[in-house]
Design a protein around this motif. Structure first.
Motif, PDB file in Angstrom:
ATOM      1  N   PRO A 183       1.071  -1.318  -0.117  1.00 50.04           N
ATOM      2  CA  PRO A 183      -0.178  -0.009   0.040  1.00 50.04           C
ATOM      3  C   PRO A 183       1.021   1.395  -0.083  1.00 50.04           C
ATOM      4  O   PRO A 183       0.607   2.248  -0.861  1.00 50.04           O
ATOM      5  CB  PRO A 183      -1.007  -0.156   1.241  1.00 50.04           C
ATOM      6  N   THR A 184       2.042   1.297   0.890  1.00 47.50           N
ATOM      7  CA  THR A 184       2.697   2.597   0.710  1.00 47.50           C
ATOM      8  C   THR A 184       3.439   2.668  -0.598  1.00 47.50           C
ATOM      9  O   THR A 184       3.498   3.882  -1.152  1.00 47.50           O
ATOM     10  CB  THR A 184       3.861   2.283   2.057  1.00 47.50           C
ATOM     11  N   VAL A 185       3.837   1.562  -1.025  1.00 49.31           N
ATOM     12  CA  VAL A 185       4.408   1.837  -2.692  1.00 49.31           C
ATOM     13  C   VAL A 185       3.519   2.252  -3.531  1.00 49.31           C
ATOM     14  O   VAL A 185       3.768   3.193  -4.279  1.00 49.31           O
ATOM     15  CB  VAL A 185       5.024   0.283  -2.907  1.00 49.31           C
ATOM     16  N   VAL A 186       2.276   1.783  -3.426  1.00 47.70           N
ATOM     17  CA  VAL A 186       1.280   1.948  -4.371  1.00 47.70           C
ATOM     18  C   VAL A 186       1.023   3.493  -4.328  1.00 47.70           C
ATOM     19  O   VAL A 186       0.795   4.245  -5.213  1.00 47.70           O
ATOM     20  CB  VAL A 186       0.056   1.205  -4.337  1.00 47.70           C
ATOM     21  N   PHE A 187       0.663   3.881  -3.086  1.00 43.75           N
ATOM     22  CA  PHE A 187       0.592   5.468  -2.836  1.00 43.75           C
ATOM     23  C   PHE A 187       1.579   6.397  -3.187  1.00 43.75           C
ATOM     24  O   PHE A 187       1.226   7.273  -3.908  1.00 43.75           O
ATOM     25  CB  PHE A 187       0.309   5.702  -1.346  1.00 43.75           C
ATOM     26  N   SER A 188       2.760   5.914  -2.991  1.00 45.00           N
ATOM     27  CA  SER A 188       3.897   6.869  -3.453  1.00 45.00           C
ATOM     28  C   SER A 188       4.050   6.679  -4.978  1.00 45.00           C
ATOM     29  O   SER A 188       4.790   7.712  -5.677  1.00 45.00           O
ATOM     30  CB  SER A 188       5.462   6.067  -3.028  1.00 45.00           C
ATOM     31  N   MET A 189       3.551   5.761  -5.800  1.00 46.52           N
ATOM     32  CA  MET A 189       3.716   5.601  -7.406  1.00 46.52           C
ATOM     33  C   MET A 189       2.377   6.250  -7.789  1.00 46.52           C
ATOM     34  O   MET A 189       2.166   6.543  -9.071  1.00 46.52           O
ATOM     35  CB  MET A 189       3.739   4.377  -7.665  1.00 46.52           C
ATOM     36  N   THR A 190       1.293   7.062  -7.001  1.00 49.83           N
ATOM     37  CA  THR A 190       0.177   7.501  -7.601  1.00 49.83           C
ATOM     38  C   THR A 190       0.679   8.948  -8.210  1.00 49.83           C
ATOM     39  O   THR A 190       1.367   9.537  -7.464  1.00 49.83           O
ATOM     40  CB  THR A 190      -0.684   7.839  -6.468  1.00 49.83           C
ATOM     41  N   GLY A 191       0.133   9.143  -9.554  1.00 52.76           N
ATOM     42  CA  GLY A 191       0.099  10.298 -10.025  1.00 52.76           C
ATOM     43  C   GLY A 191       0.494  10.160 -11.515  1.00 52.76           C
ATOM     44  O   GLY A 191       0.467  11.168 -12.400  1.00 52.76           O
ATOM     45  N   THR A 192       0.526   8.994 -12.052  1.00 49.54           N
ATOM     46  CA  THR A 192       0.944   8.956 -13.500  1.00 49.54           C
ATOM     47  C   THR A 192      -0.190   9.363 -14.339  1.00 49.54           C
ATOM     48  O   THR A 192      -0.326   9.914 -15.618  1.00 49.54           O
ATOM     49  CB  THR A 192       1.151   7.370 -13.802  1.00 49.54           C
ATOM     50  N   GLU A 193      -1.538   9.374 -13.791  1.00 46.40           N
ATOM     51  CA  GLU A 193      -2.797   9.686 -14.407  1.00 46.40           C
ATOM     52  C   GLU A 193      -2.669  11.305 -14.634  1.00 46.40           C
ATOM     53  O   GLU A 193      -3.464  11.938 -15.452  1.00 46.40           O
ATOM     54  CB  GLU A 193      -4.005   9.314 -13.720  1.00 46.40           C
ATOM     55  N   ILE A 194      -1.919  12.083 -14.131  1.00 45.05           N
ATOM     56  CA  ILE A 194      -1.916  13.679 -14.275  1.00 45.05           C
ATOM     57  C   ILE A 194      -1.411  13.735 -15.802  1.00 45.05           C
ATOM     58  O   ILE A 194      -2.195  14.580 -16.456  1.00 45.05           O
ATOM     59  CB  ILE A 194      -0.809  14.145 -13.463  1.00 45.05           C
TER      60      ILE A 194
END
Length: 414
Positions: A183-194
């Motif tokens: 979960p920590t990893v996924v949250f840190s990688m969030t943002g590609t959709e920008i």
């Protein structure tokens, strides 16, 4: 660069310490699994652009595929995630600059937010140019870090085996501990959709979305996995301090000159980049929701289609200011609740992206089902961990409130 810049933020340079301490050296598997999940979601976004071109960002693709209620929920939870993130980043940047700027803390916060809001108010081009340079600094920093680490591993006589296995083994917290860090990893990688939102204001929106989503997740996976792999090989994982940059810890441990000053600049750049991109993404989604009747109509106003949605930008800035103020006025109630619910919100809108893609019957449906299984697995791992269980429950409670508001709003508009 916008897509890479949106992801390579403080979550990588500082947040990776939490993931490493949660899993130990086996955290490399956590980042690999998280990267595969992000790559699959990117493929979903690419397929949505191919199957239903010209419909706008992924929020409005969800609205088209799953209905007005789903669009309402996806738009508002995405906006809340970004506004909360922006509030946290304003606090972080002010804390980083406090030793160097002789101003009251609140004034420093306000000035940082005002500057980044001003960048977005000027023009779409100014946002793109600033973000390109911000992203360039971060990408170059990670590449240089990997090169330095590789040189140390080759010529530095580093006890790699001892670092990886001598402090409780590869999985000191158990064979499945790497799932707890996902979960920590996924949250840190969030943002590609920008990048899918930014592409809508480019000359070839649908083509650019397809090209971006095809390549950015692979590059992201390489950057994250390689840099974290270098960290756990060069230093004992147990010596990393939570909330502090493991990148800086490695560089200081091996006496790299100027490491503190350089990493301070890189981390500040990462935070400003997140602020820049977050204001951009949140304002575009808010403006789009206003056009669909899911937000106040006045927020949809633009002078021309090529102009930034200034009212929506200012609304996002004011909401960010309120979030950062809540950290002082009600840190244990309002602010902690906002921060805790973002994890569930991120998983929720990613699930909606996957479900939209599955409903459109795109080829290679197995990718969608695999992404859905992995997302549900992340939710399951959050539920099993005491530290994230409360966050998940807070997010689900807030999601129910937003869904009820959406049900009432979309029902009234029929």
């Amino acid at each position: 660069m916008i897509s890479l810049g949106g992801v390579m933020g403080a979550g990588l340079f500082i947040g990776s310490s939490g993931a490493i301490l949660t899993a130990g050296p086996v955290v490399v598997l956590s980042y690999g699994l998280g990267g595969v999940l992000v790559m699959l979601v990117n493929l979903m976004l690419r397929d949505l652009a191919r199957k239903a071109p010209g419909l706008g960002s992924f929020v409005f693709q969800i609205r088209n595929g799953l209905g007005p209620l789903a669009g309402f929920v996806a738009g508002w939870i995405y906006w809340v995630v970004w506004v909360t993130t922006l509030g946290v980043e304003v606090i972080g940047s002010a804390s980083l600059l406090q030793p160097y700027i002789p101003l009251p803390y609140a004034v420093t916060e306000f000035l940082i937010l005002a500057i980044m809001t001003g960048v977005n108010l000027m023009s779409i081009r100014s946002y793109g140019e600033f973000e390109t340079w911000f992203a360039m600094v971060k990408v170059v920093a990670v590449i240089v870090f990997i090169i330095i680490c590789a040189a140390l591993l080759i010529h530095g006589g580093v006890p790699v085996a001892e670092n990886l296995t001598g402090h409780g083994g590869l999985a000191p917290h158990g064979g499945l501990a790497f799932l707890a860090a996902v979960p920590t990893v996924v949250f840190s990688m969030t943002g590609t959709e920008i990048a899918t939102i930014a592409a809508l204001e480019s000359e070839d929106p649908d083509g650019n979305i397809v090209r971006i989503m095809r390549t950015v997740a692979v590059r992201l996976l390489v950057f994250y996995v390689m840099s974290v792999g270098m960290i756990v090989s060069l230093v004992p994982w147990s010596e990393i301090m939570p909330g502090q940059s493991p990148f800086l810890f490695v560089l200081n441990r091996y006496g790299v000159p100027g490491a503190t000053a350089v990493m301070t600049i890189v981390i500040l750049t990462a935070i400003l980049s997140t602020l820049n991109s977050g204001i951009y993404a949140a304002s575009r989604v808010l403006s789009g929701m206003a056009r669909h009747g899911d937000a106040p109509a006045l927020l949809a106003s633009r002078k021309t289609e090529a102009s930034p949605p200034r009212r929506a930008i200012l609304a996002c800035a004011m909401a960010t200011l309120a979030v950062s103020a809540s950290a002082v006025l009600a840190p244990g109630v309002v602010f902690s609740f906002l921060v805790s619910m973002t994890g569930a919100f991120i998983i929720c809108y990613n699930v909606m992206i996957v479900c939209t893609r599955l409903k459109l019957n795109c080829p290679a449906a197995w990718q969608g089902w695999l992404a859905l299984m992995l997302l549900l697995g992340v939710l399951g791992s959050m539920l099993l961990q005491p530290g994230t269980r409360q966050e998940l429950l807070a997010g689900l409670a807030a999601l129910m409130v937003i869904t009820l508001a959406g049900w009432f709003k979309t029902g009234q508009s029929r």
